[in-house]
Design a protein around this motif. Sequence first.
Motif, mmCIF file in Angstrom:
data_model
loop_
_atom_site.group_PDB
_atom_site.id
_atom_site.type_symbol
_atom_site.label_atom_id
_atom_site.label_comp_id
_atom_site.label_asym_id
_atom_site.label_seq_id
_atom_site.Cartn_x
_atom_site.Cartn_y
_atom_site.Cartn_z
ATOM 1 N N ILE A 39 -13.394 -37.681 54.825
ATOM 2 C CA ILE A 39 -12.750 -38.375 53.708
ATOM 3 C C ILE A 39 -13.770 -38.767 52.659
ATOM 4 O O ILE A 39 -13.546 -38.623 51.447
ATOM 5 N N GLY A 70 -15.186 -35.708 50.714
ATOM 6 C CA GLY A 70 -14.196 -34.901 50.031
ATOM 7 C C GLY A 70 -13.759 -33.666 50.771
ATOM 8 O O GLY A 70 -12.970 -32.871 50.230
ATOM 9 N N PRO A 108 -8.717 -33.265 51.893
ATOM 10 C CA PRO A 108 -8.036 -33.496 50.607
ATOM 11 C C PRO A 108 -7.344 -34.859 50.565
ATOM 12 O O PRO A 108 -7.035 -35.432 51.599
ATOM 13 N N LYS A 109 -7.141 -35.351 49.349
ATOM 14 C CA LYS A 109 -6.520 -36.660 49.162
ATOM 15 C C LYS A 109 -5.153 -36.749 49.829
ATOM 16 O O LYS A 109 -4.800 -37.777 50.427
ATOM 17 N N GLU A 110 -4.351 -35.659 49.739
ATOM 18 C CA GLU A 110 -3.014 -35.713 50.290
ATOM 19 C C GLU A 110 -3.001 -35.765 51.815
ATOM 20 O O GLU A 110 -1.982 -36.095 52.434
ATOM 21 N N LYS A 111 -4.147 -35.445 52.475
ATOM 22 C CA LYS A 111 -4.234 -35.463 53.943
ATOM 23 C C LYS A 111 -4.909 -36.735 54.496
ATOM 24 O O LYS A 111 -5.021 -36.923 55.703
ATOM 25 N N GLU A 112 -5.404 -37.581 53.578
ATOM 26 C CA GLU A 112 -6.167 -38.753 54.033
ATOM 27 C C GLU A 112 -5.316 -39.680 54.896
ATOM 28 O O GLU A 112 -5.775 -40.183 55.941
ATOM 29 N N ASP A 113 -4.072 -39.931 54.528
ATOM 30 C CA ASP A 113 -3.223 -40.833 55.317
ATOM 31 C C ASP A 113 -3.001 -40.281 56.730
ATOM 32 O O ASP A 113 -2.976 -41.041 57.719
ATOM 33 N N TYR A 133 -5.002 -38.314 58.494
ATOM 34 C CA TYR A 133 -6.197 -38.457 59.325
ATOM 35 C C TYR A 133 -6.573 -39.926 59.558
ATOM 36 O O TYR A 133 -7.143 -40.274 60.601
#
Length: 500
Positions: free
Chosen positions: A302, A305, A308-313, A315
């Motif tokens: 995270i 980078g 990706p931002k859309e996968k941060e939640d 993980y």
Amino acid sequence: MTIPAKRSKRQNLFTKYFLLFMGILLTTFAVLGSVLIGIVNTYSLKEKTSLLSENTKSLAAAVSQNLIVNDMNNGYSFGKEAICESLNMVSSCIDADVFVCDTGGSVIMCKEQTGIQAFKTGSMVCKSHRSMLIDDRQIQRVYEGASIGKTSLNGEMYYIVGSPIVSEYDNNGFSGNEQIIGSVFAVTPAGTTGTVLLIIKVFLTVALICLCFAGVLIWVLTKRMVTPLQQMSLAAKKFAVGDFSYRVSIKTNDELSDLGYAFNDMADALDKLESSRRSFVANVSHELKTPMTSIAGFIDGILDGTIPKEKEDYYLKIVSDEVRRLSRLVVAMLNMSKIESGDFQMKPKPYNLTDQIIHILLTFEQKIENKNIEIVGLDDVGVHYVVADPDMIYQVVYNLFDNAVKFTNDNGYIKIEIADIGDNIRVSIKNSGEGINPNELTHIFERFYKVDKSRSLDSRGAGLGLYIVKTMVEMHGGRIFARSDSVSEAEFVFTLPKKK
């Protein structure tokens, strides 16, 4: 490391006990022998002196009938020769030297002067007896009645017995007045008698045989007694370096065998504990390493980078689950430590156990729906109150439901039963899926034990849950057990008291 001087000089236990037992045996034989010899010697001497006394009295009576005062000298006469013959015969029979003395203590007749020997010499006493002189003390004792004692004659010690010769005849014939005209003495060497010597020889022979036989027995018994101790000493040294494979050989059925069995049981427990410790360390290391690696990897992804931002939640949820798993592991270890140290404080109170079980079950709602598990039995449970620590029982029920959900097959079922059985409430949680091997039923409540370690379903556990469950139930005075009557079912049953 320098070995202390005292340890380098320690005695061999076998040698010490063997010598101690032999010393006790030798001392016992010596005391018994001394007492026996003393008693026999006293008895033999008493019998001997009694025999001498009887014969001296008989001879004194015979002499008094044949001699008068003027005849009490060493001059030859047929009457004196007859008396010497009697002295010789009596001396041979009683194994003693018998002779006649005058009132002054000089020997005037002896057993050697018989036959032609006395006639030629004209004397009734031989050279050896002529030099003898009975002391005044013995003569005085004879005058007082009889003499039995010990005296020195010609430089040698003798037991001496004397009897007075009393006569009523003088030169003019019968006088009517008794007077002592001499004494008859019998002497025997003041050493150990032949009978006592024979008894000593027999006793020493028997004692030697007994000592040899007892020595062999003591050697065997001491060896059998010391060998287990030596084995235990060797085992303790092996245990000290971490080798718990050695066991004491037990061949008897006594207190030492009990100690040996206890020692072997201790070795089994240590071996098992060491195995559990190693397994626990490996499990905990794995349990800590795996989630921490995942957490670090996802967070780094995270931050740099990669994720990706859309996968941060997504993980971050995985990281949250791993943190909770670490938290549960730490809590389980802390609880186990508190329970074993006695610091775990119970706070019992009466509450509705049924309500608690239903609330705990609701926390597994998502997992139950994901596996399409059917919950059976809730419609039939009534309201049941127990007196217990709610937080502890919460953990007990939570762990059991967690196991049940984990091992229940997809589209399977979990059956719940709560029943009043007198003074206790019984709770049963049964689930479908793979059953528990009968060989593992007796071990599943042990520390760090994991059922079928090769199964992936239980790969995330450390083997502490059921151990803590069992301990907490028993702390309340209840009991818990598991059963698996088929290969497709497993059931956990525990009881809790309704009153404190």
